[in-house]
Design a protein around this motif. Sequence first.
Motif, PDB file in Angstrom:
ATOM      1  N   SER A 114     -25.587  -9.054  -6.892  1.00 55.20           N
ATOM      2  CA  SER A 114     -26.820  -8.631  -6.227  1.00 55.20           C
ATOM      3  C   SER A 114     -26.545  -8.548  -4.732  1.00 55.20           C
ATOM      4  CB  SER A 114     -27.929  -9.656  -6.503  1.00 55.20           C
ATOM      5  OG  SER A 114     -27.572 -10.922  -5.951  1.00 55.20           O
ATOM      6  N   ASP A 115     -27.606  -8.430  -3.922  1.00 55.31           N
ATOM      7  CA  ASP A 115     -27.417  -8.425  -2.466  1.00 55.31           C
ATOM      8  C   ASP A 115     -26.849  -9.752  -1.985  1.00 55.31           C
ATOM      9  OD1 ASP A 115     -28.398  -5.903  -2.430  1.00 55.31           O
ATOM     10  OD2 ASP A 115     -30.387  -6.428  -1.657  1.00 55.31           O
ATOM     11  N   GLU A 116     -27.197 -10.840  -2.674  1.00 54.00           N
ATOM     12  CA  GLU A 116     -26.740 -12.167  -2.253  1.00 54.00           C
ATOM     13  C   GLU A 116     -25.352 -12.509  -2.791  1.00 54.00           C
ATOM     14  OE1 GLU A 116     -29.808 -11.797  -3.715  1.00 54.00           O
ATOM     15  OE2 GLU A 116     -30.863 -11.698  -1.799  1.00 54.00           O
ATOM     16  N   TYR A 117     -24.994 -11.909  -3.918  1.00 54.79           N
ATOM     17  CA  TYR A 117     -23.712 -12.239  -4.551  1.00 54.79           C
ATOM     18  C   TYR A 117     -22.925 -10.968  -4.841  1.00 54.79           C
ATOM     19  CZ  TYR A 117     -25.458 -16.965  -5.197  1.00 54.79           C
ATOM     20  OH  TYR A 117     -25.936 -18.235  -4.989  1.00 54.79           O
ATOM     21  N   THR A 118     -21.690 -10.990  -4.397  1.00 58.03           N
ATOM     22  CA  THR A 118     -20.810  -9.854  -4.638  1.00 58.03           C
ATOM     23  C   THR A 118     -19.790 -10.207  -5.716  1.00 58.03           C
ATOM     24  OG1 THR A 118     -19.372  -8.242  -3.555  1.00 58.03           O
ATOM     25  CG2 THR A 118     -19.134 -10.525  -2.868  1.00 58.03           C
ATOM     26  N   SER A 119     -19.009  -9.234  -6.118  1.00 60.76           N
ATOM     27  CA  SER A 119     -18.031  -9.459  -7.187  1.00 60.76           C
ATOM     28  C   SER A 119     -16.900 -10.378  -6.717  1.00 60.76           C
ATOM     29  CB  SER A 119     -17.450  -8.127  -7.665  1.00 60.76           C
ATOM     30  OG  SER A 119     -16.761  -7.487  -6.606  1.00 60.76           O
ATOM     31  N   ARG A 120     -16.214 -10.959  -7.674  1.00 58.61           N
ATOM     32  CA  ARG A 120     -15.053 -11.800  -7.357  1.00 58.61           C
ATOM     33  C   ARG A 120     -13.863 -11.312  -8.188  1.00 58.61           C
ATOM     34  NH1 ARG A 120     -14.123 -16.904  -5.251  1.00 58.61           N
ATOM     35  NH2 ARG A 120     -16.337 -17.485  -5.293  1.00 58.61           N
ATOM     36  N   LYS A 121     -12.756 -11.094  -7.502  1.00 60.30           N
ATOM     37  CA  LYS A 121     -11.517 -10.701  -8.176  1.00 60.30           C
ATOM     38  C   LYS A 121     -10.617 -11.923  -8.244  1.00 60.30           C
ATOM     39  CE  LYS A 121      -7.893  -7.152  -7.998  1.00 60.30           C
ATOM     40  NZ  LYS A 121      -7.372  -6.004  -7.225  1.00 60.30           N
ATOM     41  N   VAL A 122     -10.098 -12.208  -9.443  1.00 58.73           N
ATOM     42  CA  VAL A 122      -9.281 -13.408  -9.611  1.00 58.73           C
ATOM     43  C   VAL A 122      -7.984 -13.075 -10.334  1.00 58.73           C
ATOM     44  CG1 VAL A 122     -11.297 -14.916  -9.683  1.00 58.73           C
ATOM     45  CG2 VAL A 122     -10.328 -14.060 -11.818  1.00 58.73           C
ATOM     46  N   ARG A 123      -7.039 -13.980 -10.191  1.00 58.12           N
ATOM     47  CA  ARG A 123      -5.769 -13.927 -10.909  1.00 58.12           C
ATOM     48  C   ARG A 123      -5.591 -15.288 -11.576  1.00 58.12           C
ATOM     49  NH1 ARG A 123      -1.733 -11.974  -6.849  1.00 58.12           N
ATOM     50  NH2 ARG A 123      -2.890 -10.027  -7.091  1.00 58.12           N
ATOM     51  N   ALA A 124      -5.304 -15.288 -12.871  1.00 59.53           N
ATOM     52  CA  ALA A 124      -5.284 -16.542 -13.624  1.00 59.53           C
ATOM     53  C   ALA A 124      -4.039 -16.636 -14.489  1.00 59.53           C
ATOM     54  CB  ALA A 124      -6.533 -16.666 -14.486  1.00 59.53           C
ATOM     55  N   ALA A 125      -3.540 -17.860 -14.624  1.00 59.64           N
ATOM     56  CA  ALA A 125      -2.391 -18.132 -15.491  1.00 59.64           C
ATOM     57  C   ALA A 125      -2.326 -19.636 -15.727  1.00 59.64           C
ATOM     58  CB  ALA A 125      -1.093 -17.635 -14.866  1.00 59.64           C
ATOM     59  N   PHE A 126      -1.578 -20.035 -16.759  1.00 58.15           N
ATOM     60  CA  PHE A 126      -1.363 -21.448 -17.051  1.00 58.15           C
ATOM     61  C   PHE A 126      -0.082 -21.924 -16.365  1.00 58.15           C
ATOM     62  CE2 PHE A 126      -4.366 -20.638 -20.463  1.00 58.15           C
ATOM     63  CZ  PHE A 126      -5.060 -21.840 -20.524  1.00 58.15           C
ATOM     64  N   TYR A 127      -0.134 -23.168 -15.863  1.00 57.37           N
ATOM     65  CA  TYR A 127       1.000 -23.754 -15.153  1.00 57.37           C
ATOM     66  C   TYR A 127       1.237 -25.181 -15.637  1.00 57.37           C
ATOM     67  CZ  TYR A 127       0.906 -20.001 -11.652  1.00 57.37           C
ATOM     68  OH  TYR A 127       0.955 -18.792 -11.014  1.00 57.37           O
ATOM     69  N   GLN A 128       2.500 -25.590 -15.533  1.00 54.90           N
ATOM     70  CA  GLN A 128       2.858 -27.002 -15.583  1.00 54.90           C
ATOM     71  C   GLN A 128       3.610 -27.281 -14.291  1.00 54.90           C
ATOM     72  OE1 GLN A 128       4.897 -27.563 -19.443  1.00 54.90           O
ATOM     73  NE2 GLN A 128       3.196 -28.892 -19.997  1.00 54.90           N
ATOM     74  N   GLY A 129       2.984 -28.031 -13.417  1.00 56.98           N
ATOM     75  CA  GLY A 129       3.549 -28.180 -12.083  1.00 56.98           C
ATOM     76  C   GLY A 129       3.531 -26.834 -11.392  1.00 56.98           C
ATOM     77  N   GLU A 133       0.155 -13.617 -16.631  1.00 56.06           N
ATOM     78  CA  GLU A 133      -0.830 -13.661 -15.553  1.00 56.06           C
ATOM     79  C   GLU A 133      -1.836 -12.540 -15.768  1.00 56.06           C
ATOM     80  OE1 GLU A 133      -0.059 -14.805 -11.108  1.00 56.06           O
ATOM     81  OE2 GLU A 133       0.324 -12.666 -11.371  1.00 56.06           O
ATOM     82  N   VAL A 134      -3.114 -12.859 -15.637  1.00 54.48           N
ATOM     83  CA  VAL A 134      -4.181 -11.888 -15.894  1.00 54.48           C
ATOM     84  C   VAL A 134      -5.002 -11.705 -14.627  1.00 54.48           C
ATOM     85  CG1 VAL A 134      -6.245 -11.394 -17.257  1.00 54.48           C
ATOM     86  CG2 VAL A 134      -4.291 -12.518 -18.329  1.00 54.48           C
ATOM     87  N   GLU A 135      -5.294 -10.450 -14.291  1.00 54.33           N
ATOM     88  CA  GLU A 135      -6.145 -10.151 -13.140  1.00 54.33           C
ATOM     89  C   GLU A 135      -7.493  -9.657 -13.645  1.00 54.33           C
ATOM     90  OE1 GLU A 135      -5.371  -7.048  -9.837  1.00 54.33           O
ATOM     91  OE2 GLU A 135      -4.328  -8.872  -9.197  1.00 54.33           O
ATOM     92  N   LEU A 136      -8.572 -10.237 -13.141  1.00 49.19           N
ATOM     93  CA  LEU A 136      -9.911  -9.921 -13.629  1.00 49.19           C
ATOM     94  C   LEU A 136     -10.853  -9.694 -12.455  1.00 49.19           C
ATOM     95  CD1 LEU A 136     -10.174 -12.830 -16.217  1.00 49.19           C
ATOM     96  CD2 LEU A 136      -9.876 -10.434 -16.803  1.00 49.19           C
ATOM     97  N   VAL A 137     -11.811  -8.798 -12.657  1.00 50.10           N
ATOM     98  CA  VAL A 137     -12.879  -8.592 -11.676  1.00 50.10           C
ATOM     99  C   VAL A 137     -14.195  -8.975 -12.341  1.00 50.10           C
ATOM    100  CG1 VAL A 137     -14.110  -6.947 -10.241  1.00 50.10           C
ATOM    101  CG2 VAL A 137     -11.634  -6.746 -10.501  1.00 50.10           C
ATOM    102  N   PHE A 138     -14.873  -9.950 -11.756  1.00 44.47           N
ATOM    103  CA  PHE A 138     -16.176 -10.379 -12.274  1.00 44.47           C
ATOM    104  C   PHE A 138     -17.264  -9.701 -11.440  1.00 44.47           C
ATOM    105  CE2 PHE A 138     -13.333 -13.577 -13.871  1.00 44.47           C
ATOM    106  CZ  PHE A 138     -13.840 -13.855 -15.131  1.00 44.47           C
ATOM    107  N   ASP A 139     -17.838  -8.647 -12.016  1.00 41.56           N
ATOM    108  CA  ASP A 139     -18.850  -7.852 -11.315  1.00 41.56           C
ATOM    109  C   ASP A 139     -20.039  -7.555 -12.226  1.00 41.56           C
ATOM    110  OD1 ASP A 139     -17.622  -6.188 -13.079  1.00 41.56           O
ATOM    111  OD2 ASP A 139     -17.119  -4.608 -11.642  1.00 41.56           O
ATOM    112  N   LEU A 140     -20.303  -8.496 -13.125  1.00 44.28           N
ATOM    113  CA  LEU A 140     -21.326  -8.283 -14.148  1.00 44.28           C
ATOM    114  C   LEU A 140     -22.726  -8.492 -13.587  1.00 44.28           C
ATOM    115  CD1 LEU A 140     -19.530 -10.207 -17.026  1.00 44.28           C
ATOM    116  CD2 LEU A 140     -19.527  -7.738 -16.626  1.00 44.28           C
ATOM    117  N   LYS A 141     -23.646  -7.693 -14.112  1.00 43.17           N
ATOM    118  CA  LYS A 141     -25.064  -7.846 -13.778  1.00 43.17           C
ATOM    119  C   LYS A 141     -25.824  -8.137 -15.066  1.00 43.17           C
ATOM    120  CE  LYS A 141     -24.960  -4.632  -9.865  1.00 43.17           C
ATOM    121  NZ  LYS A 141     -25.538  -3.397  -9.267  1.00 43.17           N
ATOM    122  N   GLY A 142     -26.981  -8.750 -14.930  1.00 43.44           N
ATOM    123  CA  GLY A 142     -27.800  -8.981 -16.117  1.00 43.44           C
ATOM    124  C   GLY A 142     -28.082 -10.448 -16.363  1.00 43.44           C
TER     125      GLY A 142
END
Length: 831
Positions: free
Chosen positions: A747-762, A769-778
Motif C-alpha cells: 500500500s502507500d505505507e508498505y512497499t514490496s520487499r525483495k529477498v534472497r534465501a538459502a539454508f546454511y550451517q555456519g 538460493e532462491v530470490e523472491l519478491v513479496f509484493d502481494l495485495k489483499g
Amino acid sequence: MNVIEKLQEKIQQEKETKGRAIVFWYDAQAQVDVEELKEQLDEVEVRCVDERNFFQLKVEIELEKPNQSFLIYTDGPRPEDADNMLLDILLYSAEFKADETALLSETLQVSDHVLRPMMEQYPLFFGSKERKRRLAKVLPQKADQSQFELSMMAVLTKAPVPDIRLITRQLLLQDLYIRENDLIKQLKRNFSLERAFEIIGRYFGISLEQTEEPLVELMNVLIYQHFKRNAKFSVDEWEDKWTSSAPNVCALFIEEWLQRSDKEVLEERIKDWERVNRLREVLSQQELDHFTMVDTFPVVDALIIEKCIDEFLHQIIHVSERLSLIEQRLQTHWGSKGQLNAIYNTLFQAIRLEQLKLTIIRMYKEDDLYESYAAYVFEIDQAYRHFMHDFTKLESKEMLEEIASRLTNWYENKFLRHISEEINYKLTEGYISKLMPQRRFFAQHIRPILEKEQTRVFVIISDALRYEAAHELHTQLEERENGTSTIQPMTASYPTYTQLGMASLLPHRELTVDENKVVYADSQSTKGLDNRRKILQSVEPQTEVLKLKALLDMKTTEAEQVLRGKRLVYLYHDHIDALGDSAKSERETYEAVHQAIQDLNYAVDRLSRLQAKRIFITADHGFLFQFKQIQEYGKIPAVEGQVMEGNRRFAIGNQLSVPEGAIKLKEEQTPLKNVEVVLAKGLNRFKTGGGLQFIHGGALPQEAVVPLIDYRRIEKAQPVDIAVAMVQKVITNYRVPISFYQEQSVSDEYTSRKVRAAFYQGDERISNEVELVFDLKGENKDRNRQVEFSLIEKHYKIGETCTLRVEHVTKKGTEPYLEEEFVLRLYEALY
C-alpha cells in the motif's frame, strides 16, 4: 650453531623468564644420543619419557624438585593432546623444535602427527618455499588430515581457500582433458592425482578414480544432475552413465558457478553438452510441461519459444499459462540474457496483445468511449507499442515476422478502424466525454493548492505523452518507496495539437487563435516560455517556467537558487513530439516513448532530491502511430477556406470546406472561440504537409485522452515484513518446502520487499538460493508463498540444526533480514 647449542639457548631463555626451565623435545628424527645430552647439559635433569614413567616424572617435577630444570626427551613425534599424559605440564612449559618438520609444524600451527606423514608422502610439495608460504596462508589452524589435503590441493590449483567446490571449479576452468590441464599436472607432480580425484568424487557422489578422463566425466555428471533436478522425465542411458549419490550437491555447484564472473566457461561447457548429447532431439520427443522448469540449457528456452510461436500462429495458445511461463523463464539464467531475453519480451507482448483482443467486445456496452479507453482499452496500444519496439530491435526478426504482420494487421485494420468508426459516430452526434476537460486542469488541480497550501507545485508537460505511456510511468512511480502516484485521464482540447494543448493547461477563461497561428489565453499570447510565465505569474507571482532539460542539466546549487522562493514551477519536456512530427524520424516514435518514460522517471528522482513534494505530469495531446505505409484511400483532400492553422488531421479557420472523410465540430466541442474546426475522421489524413505515420490533431482516444499523474513524495514507505509460516520447523527430507507469510498488504505505507534465501550451517550454504519478491495485495489468506529448497546430500546428525537465512536485497546490495533455525531429522541420511 648445532642442535645442542640451540637447545642450551632455549633452556637459558626459560630460566631467565621463569626461574627454572622445563623443556619438552619430541625428536622424531633421533638427532642426538641421550647420554650425550646428559653430559652437555649441566644442572639440567634429562629424562626420557615413556608409558611407564610419566607419573613418576610428574611427582619429581612438581613435588620433589620444584626448583630443578628438566629436559623431557622422546625420540618419537609429539602425541595427540588427548593421548599426552604430560599435557598439563607441557602447557605451562616450553617445547623445543629442531628438525624441519617440527619447525614447519609450529609455523603452520598444525600438529606434528598430521604434518609429518604429509611431508613423507609428498616430499616434492614441501620442496618449494613458495608452496609452503601459500600453504601457511590457506591452512586452517589445527587442521586435520582432510583439511590439510584440501589446503595442499588449494595451493596447487590456485584456489583462494581450501574449499572443495572452489578447487573443483579451478580445475574445470582449465582444459577438461588431463594431458592439457596445467593444474592437473601440478597435482600429479606435487600431490596425488588419484587422491585428488578420490576426494572430489566423494564430495560429488561419484567415482572418478578408474575413469580415463575424470574431468570430462565430472563435468557430464554435474551438468546432467543440474538438468535432472527439474526435469519431469529421465533418460535411461544418461541415468546409467552420470548418476550421483549427491545430486543436490552437483546441482548447487552448477547453480553457484552460473552466478560467478567466470561463468562464460561453464556456459560453453553446457552448450557443448547440449550439442554432443543431442538434447534438442531428446526434448522434442517430450511434452513441453516435462521440462519447462529446467534452467540448465538454452535449448529449453528455444523450444519453449518455438512452441509458443507455433501455438500462437495456429490460434491454440492458452494465453494466461504462456504468459506465466514466459515470466518464469525471464528469471532464469538463459532467459534473462541476450537474444533469448529479447525474444521472450517481444513474445510476451504479442501474447498479452492476443489476450487483450477480447476487450473490444466490452466497448460496445460502454457509454463513453474515452472512459473505456482510460479504464482498459489503452492496454492494447501499450502492448502493441512494446511489441513493435522490441520486435524492431531483434537481431533475428524472422521467427516473429509472421506474428508481427498478423498483429499489425489486426491492430491497424481492426482495432484502430473499430475505434475510428465509434468516434466518427459519436462526433457526429455531438460527443462530449464525461472525463475532465484538459482546460480545467489549472482551475481544478493547481489553483486550490496555491490558495490553501504552502506546498511548492511542479507541473511537467511532456509533449505527446499519450495516456498508455503515462500509465506505464505511473506504474513505475507507484513502486517507489518514498512516493505515491495516482493517474486520471483528461480529454484534450480539440483539435489535439501542441499550441492549443499547452494553452489549455494554463489559467484562462477563454482561448482564441489568430491568423498567425498564435493561441491566446484571455487575449494574452501563450506562445513561448516567456508568455506562459507572464500568464502564470498573473495568478501566482512566485512562478518559474523552464524547459525540463535545462533544469536537469543544472548543478544542485544552481537549481536550488533558481527555485528558491518559487511556489509554482512549469517544466516543458519535448522528446516524443520532436521526433514524431518529423517525417525523417517518425519511425523512431516508439523508441522516443521509451526514452521519454526514462527521462520523466529521472526527472522525478531529481526533483525529489530538490525537495519537491508535489509533482504533476501531463501532456498537451497524445498521438497515433501506424507502422504500415498509409494507403491512398486513407488520404483525403485538404480543407479549403480561410485556414489559420492545420496539419494532416485538422484545420482551424473560417468558411472552411468539409471534404468527404472529415467532420466540422460543433461550437461546444472545442474551446476555441470565433473559429471553425474541421477534423479528419477516423484514421484519415488530409493531403497536406507533415508526416503520415505519426499523427495527432484528431479525436481518436490515442490522440485525445491525456494523462494526469499526481506524484506525492512521502515519508519512505516501509518494506512489508515476512515470516516463516511454519509451526514445526523440522526438516525430514532433502527437498524442503517452506511457507512464507507476507504480514502487510502492499500500500502507500508498505512497499514490496525483495529477498534472497538459502539454508546454511555456519558460513556454508547447504541449499539452493532462491530470490523472491513479496509484493502481494489483499487479505491475509492471499499473502502466502511456498518455495522449495534442495539440501545438499551429506550426513546430517539427527537433531543437529541449520539456519534459513533470508537477506533483504536492495539497490546497494544485501543486508541480513531474518534467520530461522530448523532441526534436521533426515533419517535416510543415516544409511
